[in-house]
Design a protein around this motif. Structure first.
Motif, PDB file in Angstrom:
ATOM      1  N   ASP A 155      -3.308   6.071   9.878  1.00  0.00           N
ATOM      2  CA  ASP A 155      -3.488   4.935  10.793  1.00  0.00           C
ATOM      3  C   ASP A 155      -2.497   4.961  11.960  1.00  0.00           C
ATOM      4  O   ASP A 155      -2.430   4.031  12.746  1.00  0.00           O
ATOM      5  CB  ASP A 155      -3.384   3.616  10.028  1.00  0.00           C
ATOM      6  N   GLY A 156      -1.695   6.032  12.052  1.00  0.00           N
ATOM      7  CA  GLY A 156      -0.741   6.162  13.143  1.00  0.00           C
ATOM      8  C   GLY A 156       0.647   5.639  12.808  1.00  0.00           C
ATOM      9  O   GLY A 156       1.587   5.829  13.578  1.00  0.00           O
ATOM     10  N   THR A 157       0.776   4.963  11.680  1.00  0.00           N
ATOM     11  CA  THR A 157       2.072   4.457  11.246  1.00  0.00           C
ATOM     12  C   THR A 157       2.995   5.624  10.922  1.00  0.00           C
ATOM     13  O   THR A 157       2.576   6.606  10.328  1.00  0.00           O
ATOM     14  CB  THR A 157       1.906   3.576   9.987  1.00  0.00           C
ATOM     15  N   ARG A 158       4.238   5.489  11.312  1.00  0.00           N
ATOM     16  CA  ARG A 158       5.223   6.516  10.990  1.00  0.00           C
ATOM     17  C   ARG A 158       6.132   6.018   9.887  1.00  0.00           C
ATOM     18  O   ARG A 158       6.392   4.826   9.775  1.00  0.00           O
ATOM     19  CB  ARG A 158       6.034   6.867  12.230  1.00  0.00           C
ATOM     20  N   GLY A 159       6.596   6.939   9.079  1.00  0.00           N
ATOM     21  CA  GLY A 159       7.494   6.575   7.998  1.00  0.00           C
ATOM     22  C   GLY A 159       8.168   7.804   7.444  1.00  0.00           C
ATOM     23  O   GLY A 159       8.273   8.838   8.124  1.00  0.00           O
ATOM     24  N   TYR A 160       8.613   7.693   6.210  1.00  0.00           N
ATOM     25  CA  TYR A 160       9.327   8.785   5.546  1.00  0.00           C
ATOM     26  C   TYR A 160       8.826   8.938   4.120  1.00  0.00           C
ATOM     27  O   TYR A 160       8.635   7.946   3.420  1.00  0.00           O
ATOM     28  CB  TYR A 160      10.833   8.492   5.491  1.00  0.00           C
ATOM     29  N   THR A 161       8.619  10.186   3.682  1.00  0.00           N
ATOM     30  CA  THR A 161       8.380  10.433   2.269  1.00  0.00           C
ATOM     31  C   THR A 161       9.701  10.896   1.664  1.00  0.00           C
ATOM     32  O   THR A 161      10.530  11.516   2.345  1.00  0.00           O
ATOM     33  CB  THR A 161       7.300  11.509   2.014  1.00  0.00           C
ATOM     34  N   VAL A 162       9.872  10.584   0.390  1.00  0.00           N
ATOM     35  CA  VAL A 162      11.117  10.908  -0.293  1.00  0.00           C
ATOM     36  C   VAL A 162      10.819  11.608  -1.607  1.00  0.00           C
ATOM     37  O   VAL A 162       9.898  11.225  -2.330  1.00  0.00           O
ATOM     38  CB  VAL A 162      11.952   9.631  -0.557  1.00  0.00           C
ATOM     39  N   ALA A 163      11.580  12.630  -1.895  1.00  0.00           N
ATOM     40  CA  ALA A 163      11.552  13.299  -3.192  1.00  0.00           C
ATOM     41  C   ALA A 163      12.996  13.446  -3.654  1.00  0.00           C
ATOM     42  O   ALA A 163      13.919  13.537  -2.842  1.00  0.00           O
ATOM     43  CB  ALA A 163      10.888  14.671  -3.077  1.00  0.00           C
TER      44      ALA A 163
END
Length: 196
Positions: A155-163
Motif C-alpha cells: 500500500d506504499g507504507t514504509r516500515g521495518y522488518t525485524v529478525a
C-alpha cells in the motif's frame, strides 16, 4: 565461590548498556565490508538514525552521561553517536559503525571493530533484501543480532522488518516478535527494541 559470584553478576540488574550498530549493503558478506561502510553511502540508514529509533544524536566531546567507552574528551571516537534513556535510569549508548573513525589504510577497521566487537548485542541495518549471516563477524562477545530491513509495503507504507539471531548459549528472551515482524513507525520499533 567464584561460580556463585559469576552467577550473581549475571543476574544483577544493569542500568547501562552498549549496543553495536552495523550497516550492511547488498552483496556484503564479510566484516571487512561491513566495518568499511560510510554513513553517506546509505540514505535509508541515515533516515533510520535520524528517525529516533536509537534515541538522540549526541556530540561526544564533553558528553557527561554514560559513554560506553567512547572518548568524550579528545574526539578520538568520532564526533557523534546515538544515546537513549528509558524507564527509571536505564541508559544505552550505541556504537554506530559509520560514526566511528574510518581509517583508509586499515582494511579491518580495527577502531570500529574494537567497540562493536566487544558489545553483546548488535543492531544490523541491512540496506537490501539479502539475509544477514552472523558468522561473517568474528567476536567472542557478540551473541545477539537484531537484524532490521527497511521495507515498502504494497500500500506504499514504509516500515521495518525485524529478525533476531542469537548464539545457542543465549536463553530465549522476550518480548516475542509480532507476526508478521513489521514495525510501521520508528516509535513502534524503538519501543520494541527498548523492551527487548
Amino acid at each position: 565461590f567464584e561460580k556463585e559470584l559469576a552467577k550473581f553478576d549475571e543476574t544483577m540488574l544493569r542500568y547501562k548498556y552498549k549496543f553495536g550498530v552495523l550497516l550492511v549493503h547488498p552483496g556484503q558478506t564479510k566484516e571487512e565490508d561491513w566495518f568499511g561502510n560510510q554513513l553517506a553511502s546509505s540514505p535509508r540508514f541515515q533516515e533510520f538514525l535520524e528517525s529516533g529509533v536509537l534515541g538522540q544524536k549526541v556530540t561526544l566531546k564533553g558528553f557527561e552521561r554514560f559513554s560506553a567507552g567512547l572518548d568524550t574528551r579528545l574526539g578520538e571516537a568520532g564526533e557523534y553517536s546515538y544515546y537513549d534513556t528509558w524507564g527509571d535510569g536505564f541508559e544505552i549508548m550505541y556504537h554506530v559503525s559509520t560514526l566511528l573513525p574510518y581509517n583508509t589504510g586499515d582494511r579491518q577497521q580495527i577502531q570500529r571493530k574494537r567497540h562493536i566487537g566487544n558489545d553483546i548485542v548488535c543492531i544490523v541495518f541491512v540496506d537490501g533484501d539479502q539475509p544477514f549471516i552472523p558468522n561473517g563477524i568474528k567476536s567472542q562477545f557478540l551473541h545477539i543480532f537484531i537484524v532490521i530491513h527497511p521495507v515498502s509495503l504494497p500500500d506504499g507504507t514504509r516500515g521495518y522488518t525485524v529478525a533476531i539471531a542469537y548464539d545457542e548459549q543465549v536463553p530465549e528472551f522476550g518480548p516475542l516478535l509480532p507476526d508478521p515482524p513489521v514495525f510501521l513507525t520508528p516509535q513502534e520499533l524503538r519501543s520494541f527494541l527498548l523492551s527487548k
